[in-house]
Motif scaffolding. Structure first.
Motif, PDB file in Angstrom:
ATOM      1  N   ARG A 168     -16.851  81.633  56.217  1.00  0.00           N
ATOM      2  CA  ARG A 168     -17.496  80.339  55.976  1.00  0.00           C
ATOM      3  C   ARG A 168     -17.081  79.775  54.619  1.00  0.00           C
ATOM      4  O   ARG A 168     -16.786  78.579  54.491  1.00  0.00           O
ATOM      5  CB  ARG A 168     -19.021  80.500  56.037  1.00  0.00           C
ATOM      6  CG  ARG A 168     -19.592  80.791  57.413  1.00  0.00           C
ATOM      7  CD  ARG A 168     -19.433  79.639  58.370  1.00  0.00           C
ATOM      8  NE  ARG A 168     -20.307  79.772  59.544  1.00  0.00           N
ATOM      9  CZ  ARG A 168     -20.305  78.944  60.574  1.00  0.00           C
ATOM     10  NH1 ARG A 168     -19.458  77.912  60.585  1.00  0.00           N
ATOM     11  NH2 ARG A 168     -21.108  79.118  61.599  1.00  0.00           N
ATOM     12  N   ASP A 225     -24.492  76.379  62.502  1.00  0.00           N
ATOM     13  CA  ASP A 225     -23.300  75.789  61.868  1.00  0.00           C
ATOM     14  C   ASP A 225     -23.690  74.852  60.727  1.00  0.00           C
ATOM     15  O   ASP A 225     -23.007  73.871  60.464  1.00  0.00           O
ATOM     16  CB  ASP A 225     -22.465  75.040  62.907  1.00  0.00           C
ATOM     17  CG  ASP A 225     -21.723  75.989  63.837  1.00  0.00           C
ATOM     18  OD1 ASP A 225     -21.115  76.950  63.341  1.00  0.00           O
ATOM     19  OD2 ASP A 225     -21.790  75.795  65.063  1.00  0.00           O
ATOM     20  N   ASP A 272     -24.841  74.775  56.650  1.00  0.00           N
ATOM     21  CA  ASP A 272     -24.922  75.539  55.403  1.00  0.00           C
ATOM     22  C   ASP A 272     -26.303  75.320  54.775  1.00  0.00           C
ATOM     23  O   ASP A 272     -26.594  74.231  54.264  1.00  0.00           O
ATOM     24  CB  ASP A 272     -23.819  75.071  54.453  1.00  0.00           C
ATOM     25  CG  ASP A 272     -23.900  75.746  53.084  1.00  0.00           C
ATOM     26  OD1 ASP A 272     -24.775  76.617  52.900  1.00  0.00           O
ATOM     27  OD2 ASP A 272     -23.084  75.404  52.208  1.00  0.00           O
TER      28      ASP A 272
END
Length: 605
Positions: free
Chosen positions: A304, A379, A381
């Motif tokens: 990520r 998905d 943050d």
């Protein structure tokens, strides 16, 4: 307090769907009021109400007895199955009955009836007590037909299947031939040396509930209440009789009453509530679940970060913040015992993404987890948007984590099939829901069985107000719509319609399937709950609803089908058809695109 002299061993609650109107809380309260030490729930062919009944009885200080009034296939007369009352003595008996009920729904239905087969019982019946089924059992039917030899043969056969656990059941429930059948049963008991027991077939709570009960039966079977030709299988006597009433009814057979108490004493089923049972997630040899979660989350975070911060210098500067948050979350998840849950969810979500099934970015409080983001469950943050992990999991408020996961409507079933292949088809099912009779529906149903003109009934139903998100009862409706109260006061037909509808309002009407809930058990689901299926359907659901499933410790995973994701997937396919070089991905689209917001601002969509 006097010694107990009778216990109700036969009761159909509202969860019998077609022929019971007894609400579980009311049944338990009535038993308490009559100082009845125990009470059995024996719904027709199902265990839908078991957990609710168990909790209500235990809370009220009444010993809960569980059983089932089952159909048994009669091969020579398939449309006339026998009945048998099975009562659970022990955990072993519960598992056996659960297995039989599930097997009946999955593979032995006839005209919508899930039937047990006698040959299943030949493999063993330990932990179950059987009552002959009174007039509806094989023995009772033979006696009613004057076939004494056939009745004796059947009684001996059943007694051999349930050694020392088979009773000849007798009832005096308001039928003309009750006394003759009781006398014949007593004579048969003497000839076969089998014990007798008195039961009462409780279908409704109070004597004045009979008409509402008959209306419910007519609703289920499509009959008109006043039709003289309709089948009339019930009597006004089938209410919840008190111990005193049962003593009077069987004053000549005190032993039959005493055996109801003896049976209650022989039965003891404890259901573990509040403990969670997660399926086993396979980890590499020598690696624990905790270690595997840490390793997978750490590797996922690096992937990520590489996308979020392509510049190595910036990435190195931001890594400590992310690493500290990941460590905090991982420690909490391990402390609460949920690493398996996160790994299971991540596994099927990543399978979906790898196999062309669009998955939503995550929503609800689960989007606040960096571990979920690192594992690919969400998905979004959470650090960028300052989302709190504590809203999702908090050691001070221990409850199962619950991700609401959106899958493309067209691909959702593929993901469920993957889960069945991974954990075993016997370990995965969907979850039952129970539809109830809301006020408007109850009025329309009752209007039909009263054979009232449709425009008349429709006019009354339309007087019941509708408010989005609020359940309006008939009691509320009278206050909110004065015309309804006025018509009830002045018109006899309206009064009868509302009186019957109110008696049925809120009762369980049908069985459905939860929109998104999927169960994954650590082993066979029937070790935890029985299963249900509509006839000729491959859709298997639990017989417990989502609240009861959680109470017995099974974990619900939400597989929601979202048409929006399907449309977005089509859109991406069209973009790539128009521009084969396009590398557009939904998860990398900016959420602050001014041009996109301008389109929405102009309503040019």
């Amino acid at each position: 307090m006097s010694a107990p002299d009778f216990v109700h061993l036969r009761l159909h609650s509202e969860f019998s769907i077609a022929d019971g109107t007894v609400r579980i809380d009311d049944a338990v309260a009535t038993a308490v009021a009559d100082a009845m030490p125990a009470l059995a729930l024996t719904d027709l062919g199902n265990a839908f109400g078991l957990v609710k009944f168990y909790k209500a009885a235990r809370a009220a200080g009444v010993k809960p007895l569980f059983g089932c009034d089952v159909f048994v296939t009669h091969d020579a007369e398939r449309d006339q199955p026998w009945r048998l009352l099975l009562l659970v003595q022990s955990r072993a008996g519960y598992l056996k009955l659960t297995e039989w009920l599930s097997r009946a729904y999955r593979g032995n239905q006839h005209r919508g009836r899930a039937e047990l087969r006698r040959d299943w019982m030949a493999a063993g019946t330990e932990g179950l007590i059987a009552l002959s089924g009174a007039r509806d059992g094989e023995v009772g039917q033979a006696l009613l037909q004057g076939n004494r030899a056939g009745a004796e043969r059947a009684a001996r056969d059943w007694a051999a299947l349930f050694p020392d656990r088979y009773y000849l059941e007798m009832q005096r429930a308001g039928r003309a031939d009750d006394d003759a059948l009781v006398a014949a049963t007593v004579a048969l008991a003497a000839a076969t040396d089998l014990p007798v027991v008195a039961t009462h077939p409780v279908q409704f709570l109070r004597p004045d509930d009979f008409r509402a009960h008959e209306a419910r039966v007519c609703i289920a079977e499509g009959h008109i209440l006043a039709d003289p030709r309709r089948p009339k299988r019930f009597t006004p006597d089938q209410y919840f009789k008190s111990r005193a009433e049962m003593r009077a009814a069987f004053a000549d057979l005190p032993e039959a009453l005493a055996n109801s108490v003896a049976i209650a004493q022989r039965c003891s089923l404890a259901i573990a509530l509040g403990k969670n049972y997660l399926p086993d997630f396979p980890t590499p040899p020598g690696i624990t679940l905790d270690e595997h979660l840490r390793a997978e989350a750490g590797a996922g975070l690096e992937r990520r970060l590489a996308v979020l911060y392509p510049d190595p210098v910036e990435r190195a500067a931001r890594r400590p913040e992310y690493a500290a948050r990941l460590e905090f979350e991982t420690r909490t998840i391990v402390q609460m015992g949920f690493p398996g849950y996160f790994l299971i969810v991540a596994d099927f979500i990543n399978w979906a993404k790898d196999n062309g099934v669009p998955v939503g970015p995550g929503r609800g409080s689960g989007a606040g987890s960096l571990v979920a983001y690192s594992l690919g469950i969400t998905d979004l943050d959470p650090i960028r948007y300052a989302l709190l992990f504590e809203r999702f999991l908090n050691p001070e408020r221990v409850s199962m984590p619950d991700f609401d996961i959106d899958f493309c409507q067209n691909g959702r079933d593929r993901v469920i099939d993957y889960v069945k292949q991974k954990y075993g088809a016997d370990s995965v099912s969907q979850i039952a829901t129970f539809g109830t009779m809301a006020a408007k529906a109850a009025v329309r149903d009752v209007g039909r069985v009263l054979d009232l003109p449709y425009p008349f009934v429709d006019g009354i139903a339309k007087l019941i107000p509708f408010q989005p998100g609020k359940l309006i009862t008939l009691k509320d409706a009278r206050t909110m719509e004065p015309l309804l109260a006025e018509r009830e006061k002045n018109e006899e037909e309206v009064k009868e319609l509302l009186e019957l509808a109110e008696a049925l309002e809120g009762l369980t009407r049908n069985v459905g399937m939860h929109a998104g809930g999927v169960l994954i058990a650590p082993g066979k689901l029937t070790d935890f709950c029985p299963l249900y299926a509509q006839q000729n359907s491959d859709a298997i659901v639990s017989q417990f609803d989502k609240d009861d499933i959680e109470a017995v410790g099974l974990v619900k995973f939400d597989f929601l089908g979202l048409t929006t994701l399907t449309i977005l997937d089509w859109t991406l396919r069209y973009v790539r058809r128009l521009d084969p070089a396009s590398d557009l991905h939904l998860e990398t689209l900016p959420l602050d695109d001014r041009a996109a917001y301008e389109v929405f601002r102009k309503a040019d969509t």
